[in-house]
Design a protein around this motif. Structure first.
Motif, short mmCIF file in Angstrom:
data_model
loop_
_atom_site.label_atom_id
_atom_site.label_comp_id
_atom_site.label_asym_id
_atom_site.label_seq_id
_atom_site.Cartn_x
_atom_site.Cartn_y
_atom_site.Cartn_z
N LYS A 2 0.84 -1.19 0.00
CA LYS A 2 0.00 0.00 0.00
C LYS A 2 0.87 1.24 0.00
O LYS A 2 1.77 1.38 0.82
CB LYS A 2 -0.91 0.00 1.22
CG LYS A 2 -1.90 1.16 1.21
CD LYS A 2 -2.72 1.23 2.47
CE LYS A 2 -3.69 0.08 2.52
NZ LYS A 2 -4.62 0.21 3.66
N SER A 38 -1.36 -6.17 -6.36
CA SER A 38 -1.37 -5.85 -4.94
C SER A 38 -0.80 -4.47 -4.64
O SER A 38 -0.72 -4.07 -3.49
CB SER A 38 -0.58 -6.91 -4.16
OG SER A 38 0.77 -6.92 -4.58
N LEU A 40 -1.44 -0.91 -4.18
CA LEU A 40 -2.63 -0.10 -3.94
C LEU A 40 -2.22 1.31 -3.53
O LEU A 40 -1.30 1.50 -2.74
CB LEU A 40 -3.47 -0.72 -2.82
CG LEU A 40 -3.91 -2.16 -3.03
CD1 LEU A 40 -4.57 -2.70 -1.77
CD2 LEU A 40 -4.84 -2.26 -4.22
N GLU A 42 -3.60 4.85 -1.77
CA GLU A 42 -4.69 5.27 -0.91
C GLU A 42 -4.38 6.59 -0.21
O GLU A 42 -3.40 6.71 0.52
CB GLU A 42 -4.95 4.20 0.16
CG GLU A 42 -6.16 4.50 1.02
CD GLU A 42 -6.43 3.38 2.01
OE1 GLU A 42 -6.46 3.67 3.20
OE2 GLU A 42 -6.59 2.24 1.56
N PRO A 54 -2.52 5.95 -11.12
CA PRO A 54 -3.13 4.80 -10.45
C PRO A 54 -4.49 5.18 -9.88
O PRO A 54 -4.78 6.35 -9.65
CB PRO A 54 -2.14 4.49 -9.34
CG PRO A 54 -1.50 5.80 -9.04
CD PRO A 54 -1.42 6.51 -10.36
N GLU A 55 -5.30 4.18 -9.64
CA GLU A 55 -6.58 4.43 -8.96
C GLU A 55 -6.27 4.75 -7.50
O GLU A 55 -5.47 4.06 -6.87
CB GLU A 55 -7.48 3.21 -9.05
CG GLU A 55 -8.02 2.95 -10.42
CD GLU A 55 -9.01 1.80 -10.44
OE1 GLU A 55 -9.69 1.58 -9.41
OE2 GLU A 55 -9.09 1.13 -11.47
N ASP A 56 -6.89 5.80 -7.02
CA ASP A 56 -6.73 6.19 -5.62
C ASP A 56 -8.06 6.80 -5.20
O ASP A 56 -8.28 8.00 -5.37
CB ASP A 56 -5.58 7.18 -5.46
CG ASP A 56 -5.24 7.44 -4.00
OD1 ASP A 56 -6.11 7.27 -3.12
OD2 ASP A 56 -4.09 7.83 -3.73
#
Length: 125
Positions: A2, A38, A40, A42, A54-56
């Motif tokens: 993460k 994996s 991620l 955030e 990236p997706e956040d």
């Protein structure tokens, strides 16, 4: 893995992705991280232009970003003049604190040092 609560500030263009090939010495990038699902992101802050980001879901995006003027006048020390060492340490610390505050967008609060025993400081296996 993460990647959380970071600041990604770019003066030019940031591109996220994975290698799909090469064109001479240059990488050819594909978007995203398909081989590493994996990874991620955030709650990060993204300042400037980010391509294929990236997706956040909790991320903060600010495309209009003008980086602060950088002070490259780093204090230097002349070892042949040892009497100037104390002044150098003070000037270097002040420069470093100003640089960190500029990069982080807020003043830096240093933690107080804490004495430790040799037992606490020993390497642990």
């Amino acid at each position: 893995m993460k990647i959380a609560n970071n600041l990604f500030a770019v003066a030019g263009v940031a591109r996220y992705g994975h290698e799909t090939g090469r064109d001479g010495p240059d990488y050819i990038l594909g978007p995203g991280f398909p081989h590493s699902p994996s990874i991620l992101f955030e709650g990060n802050r993204f300042l400037g232009l980010h391509l294929d980001p990236p997706e956040d879901p909790r991320g903060i995006w600010q495309a209009q970003y003008q980086p602060a003027t950088v002070d490259w006048a780093v204090p230097t020390f002349d070892p042949s003049r040892a009497e100037g060492f104390d002044a150098f340490l003070t000037a270097h610390r002040d420069w470093m604190m100003a640089m960190l505050a500029r990069e982080l967008g807020q003043p830096v609060q240093l933690l107080a040092t804490r004495r430790s025993t040799w037992i606490e400081a020993r390497p642990r296996s």
